[in-house]
Write a protein that holds these residues in place. Structure first.
Motif, PDB file in Angstrom:
ATOM      1  N   ASP A 146      68.502  37.655  72.505  1.00  0.00           N
ATOM      2  CA  ASP A 146      67.651  38.843  72.629  1.00  0.00           C
ATOM      3  C   ASP A 146      68.040  39.762  73.785  1.00  0.00           C
ATOM      4  O   ASP A 146      67.185  40.464  74.316  1.00  0.00           O
ATOM      5  N   LYS A 156      66.312  35.957  82.141  1.00  0.00           N
ATOM      6  CA  LYS A 156      67.211  35.996  80.981  1.00  0.00           C
ATOM      7  C   LYS A 156      66.544  35.379  79.760  1.00  0.00           C
ATOM      8  O   LYS A 156      65.915  34.329  79.853  1.00  0.00           O
ATOM      9  N   GLY A 157      66.686  36.043  78.634  1.00  0.00           N
ATOM     10  CA  GLY A 157      66.123  35.517  77.405  1.00  0.00           C
ATOM     11  C   GLY A 157      64.643  35.781  77.245  1.00  0.00           C
ATOM     12  O   GLY A 157      64.032  35.301  76.299  1.00  0.00           O
ATOM     13  N   ASP A 158      64.045  36.568  78.163  1.00  0.00           N
ATOM     14  CA  ASP A 158      62.606  36.827  78.062  1.00  0.00           C
ATOM     15  C   ASP A 158      62.379  38.284  78.453  1.00  0.00           C
ATOM     16  O   ASP A 158      61.947  38.587  79.563  1.00  0.00           O
ATOM     17  N   TYR A 159      62.678  39.206  77.515  1.00  0.00           N
ATOM     18  CA  TYR A 159      62.671  40.638  77.798  1.00  0.00           C
ATOM     19  C   TYR A 159      61.320  41.093  78.356  1.00  0.00           C
ATOM     20  O   TYR A 159      60.275  40.764  77.801  1.00  0.00           O
ATOM     21  N   LEU A 218      73.188  35.415  74.466  1.00  0.00           N
ATOM     22  CA  LEU A 218      71.727  35.416  74.481  1.00  0.00           C
ATOM     23  C   LEU A 218      71.255  36.235  73.287  1.00  0.00           C
ATOM     24  O   LEU A 218      71.597  37.402  73.149  1.00  0.00           O
ATOM     25  N   ARG A 232      64.533  40.810  89.214  1.00  0.00           N
ATOM     26  CA  ARG A 232      65.622  40.418  88.306  1.00  0.00           C
ATOM     27  C   ARG A 232      64.995  40.020  86.979  1.00  0.00           C
ATOM     28  O   ARG A 232      64.051  39.222  86.950  1.00  0.00           O
ATOM     29  N   PRO A 233      65.512  40.566  85.885  1.00  0.00           N
ATOM     30  CA  PRO A 233      64.982  40.170  84.590  1.00  0.00           C
ATOM     31  C   PRO A 233      65.185  38.675  84.367  1.00  0.00           C
ATOM     32  O   PRO A 233      66.216  38.120  84.756  1.00  0.00           O
ATOM     33  N   ASN A 241      52.743  38.058  83.896  1.00  0.00           N
ATOM     34  CA  ASN A 241      52.881  39.371  83.275  1.00  0.00           C
ATOM     35  C   ASN A 241      51.501  39.942  82.950  1.00  0.00           C
ATOM     36  O   ASN A 241      51.102  40.007  81.803  1.00  0.00           O
ATOM     37  N   ARG A 242      50.752  40.311  84.031  1.00  0.00           N
ATOM     38  CA  ARG A 242      49.468  40.982  83.793  1.00  0.00           C
ATOM     39  C   ARG A 242      49.216  41.983  84.905  1.00  0.00           C
ATOM     40  O   ARG A 242      49.820  41.917  85.981  1.00  0.00           O
ATOM     41  N   SER A 269      68.524  43.787  79.788  1.00  0.00           N
ATOM     42  CA  SER A 269      67.671  42.617  80.005  1.00  0.00           C
ATOM     43  C   SER A 269      68.413  41.478  80.683  1.00  0.00           C
ATOM     44  O   SER A 269      67.787  40.531  81.145  1.00  0.00           O
ATOM     45  N   GLY A 291      73.303  47.921  96.723  1.00  0.00           N
ATOM     46  CA  GLY A 291      72.085  47.154  96.474  1.00  0.00           C
ATOM     47  C   GLY A 291      72.362  45.661  96.424  1.00  0.00           C
ATOM     48  O   GLY A 291      73.323  45.183  97.021  1.00  0.00           O
ATOM     49  N   ASN A 319      49.191  48.704  84.213  1.00  0.00           N
ATOM     50  CA  ASN A 319      50.121  47.585  84.172  1.00  0.00           C
ATOM     51  C   ASN A 319      51.541  48.050  84.484  1.00  0.00           C
ATOM     52  O   ASN A 319      52.116  48.859  83.750  1.00  0.00           O
ATOM     53  N   TYR A 326      60.047  39.283  84.769  1.00  0.00           N
ATOM     54  CA  TYR A 326      60.880  39.419  85.956  1.00  0.00           C
ATOM     55  C   TYR A 326      60.553  38.336  86.964  1.00  0.00           C
ATOM     56  O   TYR A 326      59.438  37.838  87.023  1.00  0.00           O
ATOM     57  N   ARG A 334      65.947  50.616  95.428  1.00  0.00           N
ATOM     58  CA  ARG A 334      67.319  51.074  95.674  1.00  0.00           C
ATOM     59  C   ARG A 334      67.434  51.462  97.132  1.00  0.00           C
ATOM     60  O   ARG A 334      66.591  52.203  97.647  1.00  0.00           O
ATOM     61  N   PRO A 335      68.473  50.951  97.815  1.00  0.00           N
ATOM     62  CA  PRO A 335      68.650  51.352  99.202  1.00  0.00           C
ATOM     63  C   PRO A 335      68.854  52.863  99.305  1.00  0.00           C
ATOM     64  O   PRO A 335      69.513  53.462  98.458  1.00  0.00           O
ATOM     65  N   ARG A 387      62.684  43.497 101.992  1.00  0.00           N
ATOM     66  CA  ARG A 387      63.457  43.751 100.772  1.00  0.00           C
ATOM     67  C   ARG A 387      62.687  43.174  99.595  1.00  0.00           C
ATOM     68  O   ARG A 387      62.061  42.121  99.714  1.00  0.00           O
ATOM     69  N   LEU A 388      62.734  43.854  98.462  1.00  0.00           N
ATOM     70  CA  LEU A 388      62.158  43.338  97.224  1.00  0.00           C
ATOM     71  C   LEU A 388      63.131  43.660  96.108  1.00  0.00           C
ATOM     72  O   LEU A 388      63.532  44.815  95.958  1.00  0.00           O
ATOM     73  N   ASP A 389      63.550  42.661  95.357  1.00  0.00           N
ATOM     74  CA  ASP A 389      64.386  42.919  94.186  1.00  0.00           C
ATOM     75  C   ASP A 389      63.788  42.227  92.976  1.00  0.00           C
ATOM     76  O   ASP A 389      63.367  41.071  93.058  1.00  0.00           O
ATOM     77  N   LEU A 409      51.825  41.639  90.704  1.00  0.00           N
ATOM     78  CA  LEU A 409      52.738  41.878  91.826  1.00  0.00           C
ATOM     79  C   LEU A 409      51.978  42.468  93.014  1.00  0.00           C
ATOM     80  O   LEU A 409      52.219  42.094  94.167  1.00  0.00           O
TER      81      LEU A 409
END
Lengths: 303, 303
Positions: free
Chosen positions: A168, B227-230, A166, B224-225, B199-200, A55, B58, A217, B233, A224-225, B220-222, B204
């Motif tokens: 969580d 942080k602190g909110d599992y 962190l 990233r989580p 988050n629904r 996470s 990446g 959902n 993204y 990934r390249p 390109r699309l990446d 995206l």
């Protein structure tokens, strides 16, 4: 005896996850993530346990790449571990320790704690958290930031537990097998695929629309390249639902039609037990009723 | 004098990229990627040079995270370097070398070459490619896998050049500044943003559809989580075009309406010079004509 290879060495979070997932199966460590996949592909093991996502750090790229390179394997179960470290020292080490070692990702996740509790300790990079514990045993470092399970493997003193900047931070692990009968759907399932999208405007939007239109959902997307082909990508999708459900099967067929390469990476229960969202018209009965109507139209029985 | 901070130490690919991008500006190294961003935010530097993406490994996650944490900076130029290493040794080192060190990513990219040319050398992990060169100077290792520019900084013998397992591995670097006048559009531009998607189901897909509908090609699309909110993204999008063009401005406004958080990360010329694809109806004149028509309809002059 069922043998499960896990990304080692012993004493890491992956071993802890493998214990949680493997029941009474026999566990053995392998040196790398690709080696864990290869152990199952070659028949040396019936299953493999590897990390897939953290996470804080994001995807475990070696796991994503190994899922694409070589024969297909499928995820049949997952474990979600809170990432809370223990700090171990030798009984005869200086107090406070002058050096503290761990894997770079682990050091990154306890930076604040180290700054507060061991401000004078020089930080050293080890190849794994367990490798840092071995380094402490051998006198190379004074302290190691490790998974709690490491304390069972190495005769070291526990300086601290529950260490994490962190609260969580979590890592998700997969149990992989060769393709075979799938786990039963539970209503709280995750399906994973990898798709190569054509390099043209709107291709990824089109793939995601196939999921969205069916009320599916998305829970994770990683690009990934494609090695050796700059500017092209494969996309790893995780989404709610099980391929045994018609809306998921229907979406997979659509993705298969729209892309040059799709690989199924598994449908299995979610470790967090979150129930799938289901939009109006996307249930199993809705799909069955719609199919029956089209069939009747084709026969001239309805309009 | 314009000062440009680069992610150091000296003698890495990032220094090479900074030289390519900075013209006659004064370069100075900083220890981490966040420190390069902070140098610009604090005014200690007018610009910063950092890596953003490697064709094998990446995204550079520290760069993505630093772009979100703290005041906004924008990319104003990019450099694309082929990643081909040199191998350096001390003149008095054993031949062949018994140990070879580098950053783990560099070692991963020359694994095949090392197996073929230095099969007996034990591989050691250093904090950077240049750090490995320093280790060779100090006698800690016998050889180092480094960026070619390192040979200018360290008095070491060049054992090999043009070392790479994959012929076309490349890293893209950005020159960042505080928000200000943008580079002029060239017809071969890249625009970067980061978006937090709700988050629904379908969120995206909806964001990407805004690009696809306007004929904007995603490069390109990446994910990233957060942080602190599992399970949540942020998405980093790179796409063709410049915000000075109406189709890009129109898409950014739509993304801004649809998401809780958007940050503009820059519009600048592409290093590879690839011209933007432009679909029928998505040109600047098409947008101007369509706006004029709607304006006329509103005034009752046309229908």
């Amino acid at each position: 005896m069922v043998r499960i290879a896990f990304f080692g060495p012993e004493g890491t979070f992956t071993e802890q996850a493998a214990r949680n997932l493997a029941g009474g199966d026999q566990l053995f460590p392998v040196e790398t993530i690709p080696a864990a996949f290869d152990a199952v592909r070659s028949g040396a093991a019936e299953g493999a346990c590897v990390p897939v996502e953290n996470s804080v750090e994001g995807p475990v790229t070696a796991t994503l790449d190994s899922a694409v390179d070589g024969d297909p394997l499928v995820g049949v179960a997952e474990a979600l571990l809170p990432i809370r470290f223990s700090v171990l020292t030798r009984a005869d080490a200086p107090d406070p320790p002058r050096t503290v070692a761990s894997h770079p990702h682990a050091l990154a996740q306890v930076r604040g704690w180290l700054g507060e509790h061991l401000p004078g300790a020089e930080q050293r990079v080890a190849s794994s958290t367990a490798g840092a514990a071995v380094g402490v045993l051998e006198g190379q470092y004074d302290a190691a930031v490790v998974a709690p399970v490491a304390a069972e493997h190495y005769p070291l003193r526990v300086l601290a537990t529950d260490v994490a900047d962190l609260a969580d931070a979590r890592t998700r692990f997969l149990l992989l097998r060769r393709p075979g009968p799938l786990p039963e759907p539970t209503g709280s399932d995750r399906t994973s695929i990898v798709v190569a999208a054509a390099n043209r405007t709107g291709s990824l939007a089109g793939l995601l629309a196939e999921l969205a239109m069916r009320g599916i959902n998305l829970t994770r997307l990683d690009a990934r390249p494609v090695k050796g082909d700059y500017g092209t990508y494969r996309f790893f999708f995780d989404f709610e639902g099980h391929v045994a459900e018609p809306r998921i099967a229907d979406a997979l067929a659509a993705l298969r039609r729209r892309s040059t390469e799709v690989r199924f990476l598994g449908s299995h229960p979610r470790a967090d037990g979150v129930a799938a969202t289901l939009e109006a018209g996307a249930g199993n009965d809705d799909f069955a009723a719609a199919d029956a109507w089209v069939e009747a139209v084709r026969k001239g029985e309805l309009a």
